[in-house]
Design a protein around this motif. Sequence first.
Motif, short mmCIF file in Angstrom:
data_model
loop_
_atom_site.label_atom_id
_atom_site.label_comp_id
_atom_site.label_asym_id
_atom_site.label_seq_id
_atom_site.Cartn_x
_atom_site.Cartn_y
_atom_site.Cartn_z
N THR A 254 0.83 -1.20 0.00
CA THR A 254 0.00 0.00 0.00
C THR A 254 0.87 1.25 0.00
O THR A 254 0.57 2.23 -0.70
CB THR A 254 -0.92 0.00 1.24
OG1 THR A 254 -1.78 -1.14 1.17
CG2 THR A 254 -1.77 1.27 1.28
N HIS A 255 1.95 1.23 0.75
CA HIS A 255 2.80 2.40 0.88
C HIS A 255 3.74 2.57 -0.32
O HIS A 255 4.06 3.70 -0.70
CB HIS A 255 3.60 2.31 2.18
CG HIS A 255 2.74 2.13 3.39
ND1 HIS A 255 2.11 3.18 4.02
CD2 HIS A 255 2.36 1.01 4.08
CE1 HIS A 255 1.41 2.73 5.05
NE2 HIS A 255 1.54 1.42 5.10
N PHE A 256 4.18 1.47 -0.90
CA PHE A 256 5.03 1.58 -2.09
C PHE A 256 4.23 2.09 -3.28
O PHE A 256 4.69 2.97 -4.02
CB PHE A 256 5.67 0.23 -2.41
CG PHE A 256 6.66 -0.24 -1.39
CD1 PHE A 256 7.87 0.42 -1.22
CD2 PHE A 256 6.39 -1.33 -0.59
CE1 PHE A 256 8.78 0.00 -0.27
CE2 PHE A 256 7.29 -1.75 0.36
CZ PHE A 256 8.50 -1.10 0.52
N ILE A 257 3.04 1.55 -3.47
CA ILE A 257 2.21 1.97 -4.60
C ILE A 257 1.69 3.38 -4.41
O ILE A 257 1.38 4.08 -5.38
CB ILE A 257 1.06 0.95 -4.79
CG1 ILE A 257 1.64 -0.36 -5.33
CG2 ILE A 257 -0.02 1.47 -5.72
CD1 ILE A 257 0.63 -1.44 -5.58
N ALA A 258 1.62 3.84 -3.15
CA ALA A 258 1.16 5.22 -2.89
C ALA A 258 2.06 6.25 -3.56
O ALA A 258 1.60 7.33 -3.96
CB ALA A 258 1.11 5.46 -1.38
N PHE A 259 3.35 5.95 -3.71
CA PHE A 259 4.25 6.88 -4.39
C PHE A 259 3.78 7.13 -5.83
O PHE A 259 3.82 8.26 -6.32
CB PHE A 259 5.68 6.32 -4.39
CG PHE A 259 6.41 6.50 -3.09
CD1 PHE A 259 7.24 7.59 -2.89
CD2 PHE A 259 6.25 5.59 -2.06
CE1 PHE A 259 7.91 7.77 -1.69
CE2 PHE A 259 6.92 5.75 -0.86
CZ PHE A 259 7.75 6.84 -0.66
N PHE A 260 3.35 6.09 -6.50
CA PHE A 260 2.91 6.21 -7.89
C PHE A 260 1.53 6.85 -7.96
O PHE A 260 1.27 7.66 -8.86
CB PHE A 260 2.90 4.83 -8.54
CG PHE A 260 4.25 4.19 -8.62
CD1 PHE A 260 5.06 4.36 -9.73
CD2 PHE A 260 4.73 3.42 -7.56
CE1 PHE A 260 6.31 3.79 -9.80
CE2 PHE A 260 5.99 2.83 -7.62
CZ PHE A 260 6.78 3.02 -8.74
N GLN A 261 0.66 6.51 -7.05
CA GLN A 261 -0.68 7.09 -7.06
C GLN A 261 -0.65 8.58 -6.74
O GLN A 261 -1.38 9.37 -7.35
CB GLN A 261 -1.58 6.34 -6.07
CG GLN A 261 -1.87 4.91 -6.50
CD GLN A 261 -2.62 4.13 -5.44
OE1 GLN A 261 -2.54 4.44 -4.25
NE2 GLN A 261 -3.34 3.09 -5.84
#
Length: 304
Positions: A254-261
């Motif tokens: 969730t936190h890694f993908i948040a960078f892209f979102q």
Amino acid sequence: MSPPVLQPASAAPGAAPKAHRAGRQRTYNAPGTRFLGGKLECLLPSVMWRHWLDTWQDRYVFLNLVTTQLALRYQRSALGFFWTLLNPLLMLTIQAFVFSAVLGANFKDYVVYLLAGLVPWQFFGGGMENGCRAMLFHEGLIRKVSVKKLILPLAEITVAGINMLFALTALFVICLLSGAPAHIQLVILPIGFLLMGVFLTGCALVGMTLVTRFRDVEHFLSIFLQALYFATPIVYKLENVKRLEPYVRFNPLTHFIAFFQHGIYYGTWPALSTWLWAIGMSVGMLFIGYVTYAWNEDDYVYRL
């Protein structure tokens, strides 16, 4: 009369007593291993550094593995390497259309949100699945050539990373066609990519060890990744699952993908907690993966 009993010769004055049991003797391969005998010496910084340095010496084998996989993927295709861009472009568009129709969301808005999370997920899922099976994929190479086995999952992760770069290119084309604005927060995408790659490397090393030792894990892996996909806010937004939000945030992806979102869709900077979670989990998982790999490095070949 009983035979005479032979007495051992007395040691010279001042000489150290000899160990009569070979099991008592131990050889330490690195300074500071006096109290860290056996495999625990992999925790020493000097041993870690030597491990990665030895892996660097096999960089030409690593590059050959990467280029070979990329070349063979579309070897007999009419469009050739152009499929590395066309394939993610078509797949991302189809998935965005289907999910937006099912959820009743605006296509132009939803397609950007979905793809901002789907592209890094494909990087993680593809790198994890192939990285865990890397030892089985290259069993013939391991038996014929003496190479550091660490380069095998690293090669699979690198191929997944290259495919992600092409998928990002396709994503930007879709964003351009849908009229999505470009944000200054796009500069954090390389940081998110790096942190996810470090985390993925640690996960792949642990998974490769488990798959090599227990072949049933290979079949469970696909099921686990499918469950992890739906446990990550890719298809849905966090604000749409308020009751489950604490559990979803406990998911590292969730936190890694948040960078892209945040960089592609929201146009905002990730929260401090996101940075701390991502950095802490990536470094911690890499350490766990390295220790798992170093602990079992000499045993891999016997498990094939």
